[in-house]
Design an enzyme around this catalytic site. Sequence first.
Site, mmCIF file in Angstrom:
data_model
loop_
_atom_site.group_PDB
_atom_site.id
_atom_site.type_symbol
_atom_site.label_atom_id
_atom_site.label_comp_id
_atom_site.label_asym_id
_atom_site.label_seq_id
_atom_site.Cartn_x
_atom_site.Cartn_y
_atom_site.Cartn_z
ATOM 1 N N CYS A 117 50.097 54.795 68.231
ATOM 2 C CA CYS A 117 51.212 55.725 68.972
ATOM 3 C C CYS A 117 51.090 56.926 68.679
ATOM 4 O O CYS A 117 50.433 57.439 67.362
ATOM 5 C CB CYS A 117 52.648 55.065 68.434
ATOM 6 S SG CYS A 117 53.148 53.359 69.059
ATOM 7 N N ASP A 118 51.524 57.706 69.436
ATOM 8 C CA ASP A 118 51.636 59.181 69.057
ATOM 9 C C ASP A 118 52.967 59.621 69.867
ATOM 10 O O ASP A 118 53.022 59.558 70.942
ATOM 11 C CB ASP A 118 50.448 60.082 69.377
ATOM 12 C CG ASP A 118 50.316 61.415 68.664
ATOM 13 O OD1 ASP A 118 49.779 61.387 67.587
ATOM 14 O OD2 ASP A 118 50.911 62.431 69.202
#
Length: 396
Positions: free
Chosen positions: A70-71
């Site tokens: 995730c980012d």
Amino acid sequence: MSIRFVLASKSPARLKTLRSAGIEPEVIVSGVYEDDVTAENPGELARLLATLKARAVVANLSDHATVLGCDSVLEFDGEPYGKPETPEAARERWRMMRGRSGVLHTGHCLIDTSAKQELRELASTTVHFADLTDDEIAAYVATGEPLVVAGAFTVDGLGGPFVTGVEGDYHNVVGLSLPLLRRMLAQVGIAWPELWKTTSTYVYDETVASTYDETRGGVVRAEAAARAVDSLLPKGGRVLELAVGTGIVGAELVALGNLVHGVDISAAMLQHARVRLPGHVAAADATRLPIADRRCDAVVAVWLLHLLGNSEPVIAEVARVLRTDGVFVTTTDKSDASRYADDRGPDDNRSQDAIAHLVAVAARYGLVLDGATTFPGPTRNTGQAPTYPVLRFRRS
């Protein structure tokens, strides 16, 4: 079959979000250097960074896993904003954002190595910011929180009062979208409740960890447990303690001449264990030990198995890491203690630490019961001390 679920992120907020939803992931930090990555727009940047993180972790795995990368990127006036890193940048960012709205994009990349599938998705949530005064901005930046989070704000921390509303998934602003993750998992054939079943349900927070020892017999019980365990251990070998907790039993085992390493999934408990066993504890799930095959002379589990919904994955891991003739020493259901001492058969129930259950499961993995002892706990209000049985299984 146990599912190895890996979070490719060092974000405490993402880890906390998953834990609150009943999932205890294995955390492996990707090491991707974000500043060198560019994309055509903020949303694509978030998705690309998530993909790079997941792929970097998968590249270093030696067995199958389901990996989530995730980012998060804040889009403001069409430009991407990540972590400000410096107080000056954070103050400038908040002067720009106050009284206005931005879009928080979180890229999600799920890679299932068994199914050989890679899914890439983006969740976007509109965030409305309060009209902060300069003094409020200065005070918030001084806390250090906005320097290390995407967009220079949180909704689940000190920055919560400065967010007047969100349009979309709240969890996405925290760091990952739970509804989106559920849909992605379904696409690779994993139902959300399956992750509940394959992770530990007991992850102690600091509230419990700070009082754990004193509410469970303290040093007196730990010393008694350690003496009993030590009597069943080979001398001079390396001992791995599962669910090391605060390290109180492990420290007593060290005092008796053992070389002890400990693992636990609770960060709060490990904070205490590091004081007692400095340099010899690590965060790890007992069902997925970061240890090569046949490396341990002995594995110890004190008051662990009764907490589990299924003790078999732990026993399988123990068998994997034990050397030939290595031993597994574990506490067992204390209600069976007197029956076993009198050479009577144990109750045939499905308690995860019951003797009958442990013997049957252990046998499937080449572990044979070859020793036992007991130790007394602290005296109760009734004047009687409970008796705790300890079993030893040997790796054939």
